[in-house]
Design a protein around this motif. Sequence first.
Motif, PDB file in Angstrom:
ATOM      1  N   ILE A 376      38.102   5.281   2.947  1.00  0.00           N
ATOM      2  CA  ILE A 376      39.915   5.214   3.006  1.00  0.00           C
ATOM      3  C   ILE A 376      39.868   3.677   4.364  1.00  0.00           C
ATOM      4  N   GLU A 377      39.089   3.888   5.082  1.00  0.00           N
ATOM      5  CA  GLU A 377      39.006   2.405   6.133  1.00  0.00           C
ATOM      6  C   GLU A 377      38.823   0.750   5.009  1.00  0.00           C
ATOM      7  N   ALA A 378      37.961   0.651   4.142  1.00  0.00           N
ATOM      8  CA  ALA A 378      37.390   0.178   3.583  1.00  0.00           C
ATOM      9  C   ALA A 378      39.809  -0.227   2.340  1.00  0.00           C
ATOM     10  N   VAL A 379      39.983   1.072   2.274  1.00  0.00           N
ATOM     11  CA  VAL A 379      41.638   0.325   0.913  1.00  0.00           C
ATOM     12  C   VAL A 379      42.630  -0.108   1.956  1.00  0.00           C
ATOM     13  N   THR A 380      41.836   0.814   2.956  1.00  0.00           N
ATOM     14  CA  THR A 380      43.319   0.048   4.220  1.00  0.00           C
ATOM     15  C   THR A 380      43.311  -1.112   4.777  1.00  0.00           C
ATOM     16  N   GLY A 381      42.337  -1.681   5.190  1.00  0.00           N
ATOM     17  CA  GLY A 381      41.377  -3.070   5.567  1.00  0.00           C
ATOM     18  C   GLY A 381      41.359  -3.818   4.316  1.00  0.00           C
ATOM     19  N   ALA A 382      41.432  -3.863   3.266  1.00  0.00           N
ATOM     20  CA  ALA A 382      42.099  -5.025   2.193  1.00  0.00           C
ATOM     21  C   ALA A 382      42.642  -4.701   2.311  1.00  0.00           C
ATOM     22  N   PHE A 383      44.226  -3.466   1.866  1.00  0.00           N
ATOM     23  CA  PHE A 383      45.698  -4.318   1.950  1.00  0.00           C
ATOM     24  C   PHE A 383      46.414  -4.591   2.874  1.00  0.00           C
ATOM     25  N   ALA A 384      45.645  -4.561   4.562  1.00  0.00           N
ATOM     26  CA  ALA A 384      45.543  -5.315   5.816  1.00  0.00           C
ATOM     27  C   ALA A 384      45.573  -6.959   5.296  1.00  0.00           C
ATOM     28  N   ALA A 385      44.214  -7.293   5.048  1.00  0.00           N
ATOM     29  CA  ALA A 385      43.330  -8.891   4.449  1.00  0.00           C
ATOM     30  C   ALA A 385      44.097  -9.169   3.815  1.00  0.00           C
ATOM     31  N   ASP A 386      44.904  -8.626   2.453  1.00  0.00           N
ATOM     32  CA  ASP A 386      45.219  -9.239   1.232  1.00  0.00           C
ATOM     33  C   ASP A 386      46.408  -8.212   0.349  1.00  0.00           C
ATOM     34  N   CYS A 387      47.652  -8.075   0.657  1.00  0.00           N
ATOM     35  CA  CYS A 387      48.366  -7.566   0.053  1.00  0.00           C
ATOM     36  C   CYS A 387      48.445  -7.196  -1.934  1.00  0.00           C
ATOM     37  N   GLY A 388      48.489  -8.952  -1.635  1.00  0.00           N
ATOM     38  CA  GLY A 388      48.694  -9.283  -3.119  1.00  0.00           C
ATOM     39  C   GLY A 388      50.160  -9.370  -3.231  1.00  0.00           C
ATOM     40  N   GLY A 389      50.754  -9.096  -2.464  1.00  0.00           N
ATOM     41  CA  GLY A 389      52.134  -9.314  -2.320  1.00  0.00           C
ATOM     42  C   GLY A 389      52.687  -7.365  -2.510  1.00  0.00           C
ATOM     43  N   PHE A 390      52.257  -6.841  -2.815  1.00  0.00           N
ATOM     44  CA  PHE A 390      52.902  -5.675  -2.680  1.00  0.00           C
ATOM     45  C   PHE A 390      53.331  -5.219  -0.902  1.00  0.00           C
ATOM     46  N   GLY A 391      54.680  -4.396  -1.281  1.00  0.00           N
ATOM     47  CA  GLY A 391      55.354  -4.152   0.300  1.00  0.00           C
ATOM     48  C   GLY A 391      54.447  -2.986   0.463  1.00  0.00           C
ATOM     49  N   ARG A 392      54.188  -2.050   0.289  1.00  0.00           N
ATOM     50  CA  ARG A 392      53.526  -0.656   0.831  1.00  0.00           C
ATOM     51  C   ARG A 392      52.310  -0.315  -0.206  1.00  0.00           C
ATOM     52  N   LEU A 393      51.578   0.273   0.944  1.00  0.00           N
ATOM     53  CA  LEU A 393      50.405   0.790  -0.055  1.00  0.00           C
ATOM     54  C   LEU A 393      50.553   2.473  -0.092  1.00  0.00           C
ATOM     55  N   GLU A 394      50.443   3.303  -0.439  1.00  0.00           N
ATOM     56  CA  GLU A 394      50.883   5.320  -0.643  1.00  0.00           C
ATOM     57  C   GLU A 394      49.007   4.902  -1.234  1.00  0.00           C
ATOM     58  N   LEU A 395      48.071   5.800  -0.549  1.00  0.00           N
ATOM     59  CA  LEU A 395      46.684   6.389  -0.421  1.00  0.00           C
ATOM     60  C   LEU A 395      46.831   7.820  -0.728  1.00  0.00           C
ATOM     61  N   ALA A 396      46.546   8.055  -1.887  1.00  0.00           N
ATOM     62  CA  ALA A 396      46.957   9.609  -1.642  1.00  0.00           C
ATOM     63  C   ALA A 396      45.530  10.530  -2.238  1.00  0.00           C
ATOM     64  N   LEU A 397      44.656  11.686  -1.971  1.00  0.00           N
ATOM     65  CA  LEU A 397      43.250  12.197  -1.559  1.00  0.00           C
ATOM     66  C   LEU A 397      43.444  13.269  -2.596  1.00  0.00           C
ATOM     67  N   CYS A 398      42.707  13.156  -3.727  1.00  0.00           N
ATOM     68  CA  CYS A 398      42.923  14.040  -5.011  1.00  0.00           C
ATOM     69  C   CYS A 398      41.895  14.713  -5.318  1.00  0.00           C
ATOM     70  N   PRO A 399      41.593  16.234  -4.823  1.00  0.00           N
ATOM     71  CA  PRO A 399      40.256  16.515  -5.038  1.00  0.00           C
ATOM     72  C   PRO A 399      39.875  17.614  -7.058  1.00  0.00           C
ATOM     73  N   TRP A 400      41.097  17.843  -7.387  1.00  0.00           N
ATOM     74  CA  TRP A 400      41.598  18.247  -8.221  1.00  0.00           C
ATOM     75  C   TRP A 400      41.893  16.723  -9.408  1.00  0.00           C
ATOM     76  N   GLN A 401      41.762  17.774 -11.362  1.00  0.00           N
ATOM     77  CA  GLN A 401      42.289  16.760 -11.970  1.00  0.00           C
ATOM     78  C   GLN A 401      44.350  17.026 -11.694  1.00  0.00           C
ATOM     79  N   ASP A 402      44.724  18.402 -11.807  1.00  0.00           N
ATOM     80  CA  ASP A 402      45.500  18.555 -11.826  1.00  0.00           C
ATOM     81  C   ASP A 402      46.961  18.230 -10.552  1.00  0.00           C
ATOM     82  N   ASP A 403      45.318  17.705  -9.133  1.00  0.00           N
ATOM     83  CA  ASP A 403      46.306  16.978  -8.012  1.00  0.00           C
ATOM     84  C   ASP A 403      46.066  15.656  -8.351  1.00  0.00           C
ATOM     85  N   ILE A 404      45.398  14.142  -8.933  1.00  0.00           N
ATOM     86  CA  ILE A 404      45.619  13.000  -9.694  1.00  0.00           C
ATOM     87  C   ILE A 404      46.492  13.189 -10.491  1.00  0.00           C
ATOM     88  N   ARG A 405      46.682  14.222 -11.519  1.00  0.00           N
ATOM     89  CA  ARG A 405      47.934  13.767 -12.536  1.00  0.00           C
ATOM     90  C   ARG A 405      48.871  14.048 -11.553  1.00  0.00           C
TER      91      ARG A 405
END
Length: 452
Positions: A376-405
């Motif tokens: 989680i810290e790596a994802v947020t840190g990478a976005f802070a260092a270089d957002c790639g031009g994206f205005g917003r990051l949304e991080l979802a934690l998905c334990p099950w395939q239904d959640d992923i879908r």
Amino acid sequence: MTSVDTAQADGLQTNFDQLLAANGIRMSAAQRRRLAWLSERLGPAVVHQASSVPARDHGVIILVEPPSGPAAEMLYRSLRANCAVVVPFGENPAFDFLKSKLTDFGTIGPSFDGPHEMWWGGLNWRPIAPEQGSRSEASLRVVSCYPRACGDDHARALRDKLAEFRIPCDIAPIDTADGEHMRAAEKSAFLLRMWEQHREPLLFIEADAVLSEPPMLPSSLACDIALHKWNRWEMSARTLYLARSPAAEAVLRNWHHIASAYPAVWEGYLLDQAWSLTSSQMALDTVWLPRSYHAPAEDAGTPRHTTVVHDLPTDSSDLGPDAEFGVAMRAARRASRSGGRDAMIVIRSQAASNNAITVIMRDIATSDAREMAASIEAVTGAFAADCGGFGRLELALCPWQDDIRAAKSAAKSANNRIIEIAPWQALPADLFRTVGQSRDAGSVVVMAGQHG
């Protein structure tokens, strides 16, 4: 605060910073303040070591590894009444079993400086609640509204008790579209008017409630919002405290916006969605009020302690009229965390862009707690260092395939780019830049790699 008090607070903060840094725990300023608040009331904080028994002089037990079933039972049995358990990685469902054995007191949402949900709980409310009948130095205004069609007698008992307790209040009839039924949009609109009219923290109490004692607990908790979860998962708007903070205002405005868009949906679910949205965007400090602040009439006159008694049917059918509505969120809300279909954290960049990217973290149920936290810290840190031009990051934690879908479907409907990762995968420093430059806007980037 005196100079001695300030010096003690600074020393306590330094000790916490050293304790957290030594154990690799990242917390936001709001989360560290709650840790200090607990320690001031209950005693020193310690990071719990697996299979050990907490010392009797420790008031705050910080838990960074989810215990197994037997270990959770042993920890639970070893806790004393006047201590609290703090889980700095509360977004991890591996902690749900231990949480289910404890009383959940509160949660603080993630933010850029602390990208985790912090959960805190204990055995019962008594050690951190003020003495019965005591008055807080903090100001408080009780507000309430009811459909005009119900008549002036509808709120008479509440108004009389507040006058007896000398608590300032605003209780008013409002015009409603459904006669004697009040919609969430109408209630939240009234609360917005009260928010703009007054400067004190607001405590909304349903107009047909009866007070057994002054409802002063919320004003002593130093939180943004306080409310009760009926059956440990249904958020109720019958008793709702709003401090004078930007985070509390954000919850209120988000609730009104969502309620206005979906007028037919019951208010508890709409408040839940406003809470989830706000908590993902800022370190929202939430306290879950005890049952005494949401007691049904059957509790009055029994040994059970009551403060706010609501005119509820014994089956509480008015809270969640559809028994199957919101099934997907129940497990998460019982553990006071975001569900797999919600964004756990939303971070905005400095890029002048409306484009957003969703990162779906899978396999979290089989990952090590530290590994997941580091990812989680790596994802947020990478976005802070270089957002790639994206205005917003949304991080979802998905334990099950239904959640992923479900997370993919929501991201695609919002035209978000999607990256799918596992906690054990290393992320390239230019991850978001590479995805942002890709021409295949409709694809899902699945990070490849083997479990280390």
